[in-house]
Design a protein around this motif. Structure first.
Motif, PDB file in Angstrom:
ATOM      1  N   PHE A   1       0.777   6.783   3.977  1.00 31.07           N
ATOM      2  CA  PHE A   1      -0.697   6.350   3.500  1.00 31.07           C
ATOM      3  C   PHE A   1      -1.684   6.878   4.632  1.00 31.07           C
ATOM      4  O   PHE A   1      -2.915   7.242   4.382  1.00 31.07           O
ATOM      5  CB  PHE A   1      -0.616   5.046   3.027  1.00 31.07           C
ATOM      6  CG  PHE A   1      -0.174   4.115   3.917  1.00 31.07           C
ATOM      7  CD1 PHE A   1      -1.024   3.270   4.881  1.00 31.07           C
ATOM      8  CD2 PHE A   1       0.977   3.503   3.632  1.00 31.07           C
ATOM      9  CE1 PHE A   1      -0.576   2.209   5.747  1.00 31.07           C
ATOM     10  CE2 PHE A   1       1.595   2.581   4.389  1.00 31.07           C
ATOM     11  CZ  PHE A   1       0.879   1.848   5.457  1.00 31.07           C
ATOM     12  N   TYR A   2      -1.300   6.914   5.878  1.00 31.32           N
ATOM     13  CA  TYR A   2      -2.302   7.394   7.063  1.00 31.32           C
ATOM     14  C   TYR A   2      -2.316   8.628   7.085  1.00 31.32           C
ATOM     15  O   TYR A   2      -3.249   9.273   7.764  1.00 31.32           O
ATOM     16  CB  TYR A   2      -2.181   6.685   8.174  1.00 31.32           C
ATOM     17  CG  TYR A   2      -2.309   4.932   8.163  1.00 31.32           C
ATOM     18  CD1 TYR A   2      -3.832   4.744   7.943  1.00 31.32           C
ATOM     19  CD2 TYR A   2      -1.371   4.187   8.113  1.00 31.32           C
ATOM     20  CE1 TYR A   2      -4.244   3.377   7.981  1.00 31.32           C
ATOM     21  CE2 TYR A   2      -1.820   2.757   8.092  1.00 31.32           C
ATOM     22  CZ  TYR A   2      -3.022   2.552   7.994  1.00 31.32           C
ATOM     23  OH  TYR A   2      -3.734   1.172   7.895  1.00 31.32           O
TER      24      TYR A   2
ATOM     25  N   VAL B   1      -0.275   4.172  -2.611  1.00 32.85           N
ATOM     26  CA  VAL B   1      -0.824   5.364  -1.806  1.00 32.85           C
ATOM     27  C   VAL B   1       0.171   6.336  -1.460  1.00 32.85           C
ATOM     28  O   VAL B   1      -0.037   7.583  -1.591  1.00 32.85           O
ATOM     29  CB  VAL B   1      -1.824   5.107  -0.745  1.00 32.85           C
ATOM     30  CG1 VAL B   1      -2.337   6.190   0.100  1.00 32.85           C
ATOM     31  CG2 VAL B   1      -2.903   4.115  -1.005  1.00 32.85           C
TER      32      VAL B   1
ATOM     33  N   ASP C   1      -7.396  10.396   1.664  1.00 24.49           N
ATOM     34  CA  ASP C   1      -8.048   9.145   1.312  1.00 24.49           C
ATOM     35  C   ASP C   1      -6.875   7.901   1.361  1.00 24.49           C
ATOM     36  O   ASP C   1      -5.737   8.294   1.161  1.00 24.49           O
ATOM     37  CB  ASP C   1      -8.464   9.080  -0.248  1.00 24.49           C
ATOM     38  CG  ASP C   1      -9.397   9.992  -0.511  1.00 24.49           C
ATOM     39  OD1 ASP C   1     -10.357  10.361   0.568  1.00 24.49           O
ATOM     40  OD2 ASP C   1      -9.831  10.663  -1.454  1.00 24.49           O
ATOM     41  N   THR C   2      -7.302   6.844   1.887  1.00 24.56           N
ATOM     42  CA  THR C   2      -6.222   5.860   1.972  1.00 24.56           C
ATOM     43  C   THR C   2      -7.230   4.553   1.721  1.00 24.56           C
ATOM     44  O   THR C   2      -8.596   4.373   1.523  1.00 24.56           O
ATOM     45  CB  THR C   2      -5.453   5.967   3.439  1.00 24.56           C
ATOM     46  OG1 THR C   2      -4.511   4.872   3.470  1.00 24.56           O
ATOM     47  CG2 THR C   2      -6.538   5.694   4.566  1.00 24.56           C
TER      48      THR C   2
ATOM     49  N   TRP D   1      -4.216   4.753  -8.229  1.00 26.25           N
ATOM     50  CA  TRP D   1      -4.132   3.619  -7.277  1.00 26.25           C
ATOM     51  C   TRP D   1      -4.188   2.218  -8.237  1.00 26.25           C
ATOM     52  O   TRP D   1      -3.507   1.590  -8.301  1.00 26.25           O
ATOM     53  CB  TRP D   1      -5.010   3.843  -6.338  1.00 26.25           C
ATOM     54  CG  TRP D   1      -4.825   4.828  -4.886  1.00 26.25           C
ATOM     55  CD1 TRP D   1      -3.898   5.807  -5.206  1.00 26.25           C
ATOM     56  CD2 TRP D   1      -5.588   5.029  -4.060  1.00 26.25           C
ATOM     57  NE1 TRP D   1      -4.094   6.575  -4.179  1.00 26.25           N
ATOM     58  CE2 TRP D   1      -4.965   6.111  -3.357  1.00 26.25           C
ATOM     59  CE3 TRP D   1      -6.865   4.129  -3.421  1.00 26.25           C
ATOM     60  CZ2 TRP D   1      -5.509   6.600  -2.114  1.00 26.25           C
ATOM     61  CZ3 TRP D   1      -7.173   4.442  -2.254  1.00 26.25           C
ATOM     62  CH2 TRP D   1      -6.613   5.638  -1.465  1.00 26.25           C
TER      63      TRP D   1
ATOM     64  N   HIS E   1      -2.628  10.942   4.210  1.00 25.78           N
ATOM     65  CA  HIS E   1      -3.696  11.192   3.217  1.00 25.78           C
ATOM     66  C   HIS E   1      -5.044  11.410   3.687  1.00 25.78           C
ATOM     67  O   HIS E   1      -5.564  10.681   4.583  1.00 25.78           O
ATOM     68  CB  HIS E   1      -3.448  10.152   1.862  1.00 25.78           C
ATOM     69  CG  HIS E   1      -2.067  10.331   1.323  1.00 25.78           C
ATOM     70  ND1 HIS E   1      -1.793  11.132   0.342  1.00 25.78           N
ATOM     71  CD2 HIS E   1      -0.958   9.255   1.611  1.00 25.78           C
ATOM     72  CE1 HIS E   1      -0.604  10.942   0.043  1.00 25.78           C
ATOM     73  NE2 HIS E   1       0.022  10.033   0.855  1.00 25.78           N
TER      74      HIS E   1
ATOM     75  N   MET F   1       0.789  -1.304  -0.020  1.00 26.07           N
ATOM     76  CA  MET F   1       0.039   0.235  -0.018  1.00 26.07           C
ATOM     77  C   MET F   1       0.725   1.259  -0.072  1.00 26.07           C
ATOM     78  O   MET F   1       0.475   2.184  -0.634  1.00 26.07           O
ATOM     79  CB  MET F   1      -1.038   0.028   1.315  1.00 26.07           C
ATOM     80  CG  MET F   1      -2.167  -1.046   0.861  1.00 26.07           C
ATOM     81  SD  MET F   1      -2.952  -0.874  -0.549  1.00 26.07           S
ATOM     82  CE  MET F   1      -2.661  -2.466  -1.416  1.00 26.07           C
ATOM     83  N   SER F   2       2.130   1.228   0.496  1.00 27.22           N
ATOM     84  CA  SER F   2       2.958   2.350   0.536  1.00 27.22           C
ATOM     85  C   SER F   2       3.068   2.685  -0.961  1.00 27.22           C
ATOM     86  O   SER F   2       3.442   4.005  -1.331  1.00 27.22           O
ATOM     87  CB  SER F   2       4.193   2.243   1.439  1.00 27.22           C
ATOM     88  OG  SER F   2       5.009   1.225   0.819  1.00 27.22           O
TER      89      SER F   2
END
Length: 149
Positions: free
Chosen positions: A58-59, A54, A63-64, A137, A61, A50-51
Motif C-alpha cells: 500500500f505504500y 489497497v 494513492d494510499t 476501495w 501505490h 488496509m493491505s
C-alpha cells in the motif's frame, strides 16, 4: 463515566483480528506494556485492514490511505503474559476518508484494554494531496464489513 464508541466494542463482529506477540522491549519497569508500544499494536490492525483494501504494497501505490487523526483510550493495563489481539473495523466511509476503530482485547477475559479511533485519508503520494476514495476501495471495505456505507 463510560465512553460511547461509534460501534459496540464488545458485541461487534470485527472483520480483522490480529494476535499480538508482546515483546520484552514493550514492557516497562512497572511490568506493564508501555502506552507507546500499544500504538504499534493498533498499527498492526490498521495495516492488515488496509493491505486488504489497497493491496499488500500500500505504500508503493500512488494513492494510499494515511492517518490524519487518532485518539486512544487506555482502559486497562496490559502485562507481558497477557494474550491479546487487535480487532479492527471501519465504521464510516466518506468521500475522501474512512473512520476506523481498533480495539486491543485480552482474549482470555475478553476485556477491552485500549481503543484507538482514527481517521484515514486518501492521499496521492506524489502530489501529497488528498484524493477521492476509489470505488474499488469502497467496495472492498463494504465486502469486508458486510454492509453498505
Amino acid at each position: 463515566m463510560k465512553k460511547e464508541y461509534p460501534i459496540d466494542i464488545l458485541s461487534y463482529q470485527f472483520p480483522v483480528k490480529v494476535p499480538v506477540q508482546i515483546r520484552f522491549s514493550d514492557v516497562d519497569g512497572f511490568g506493564h506494556v508501555n502506552n507507546n508500544a500499544m500504538q504499534t499494536y493498533f498499527d498492526l490492525g490498521r495495516a492488515e485492514y488496509m493491505s486488504y483494501v489497497v493491496g499488500n504494497d500500500f505504500y508503493e501505490h500512488s494513492d494510499t490511505l494515511i492517518i490524519a487523526n487518532y485518539t486512544t483510550d487506555f482502559l486497562r493495563q496490559v502485562h507481558f503474559d497477557d494474550k491479546i489481539e487487535v480487532r479492527t473495523a471501519v465504521y464510516h466511509v466518506g468521500n475522501k476518508s474512512v473512520k476506523i476503530i481498533t480495539a486491543l482485547v485480552d482474549t482470555a477475559s475478553q476485556d477491552v484494554c485500549a481503543v484507538s479511533d482514527a481517521v484515514m485519508v486518501g492521499c496521492n503520494m506524489q502530489s501529497q494531496k488528498s484524493v477521492v476514495l476509489p470505488d474499488l476501495w469502497r467496495q472492498k471495505i463494504e465486502q469486508r464489513e458486510g454492509r453498505k456505507f
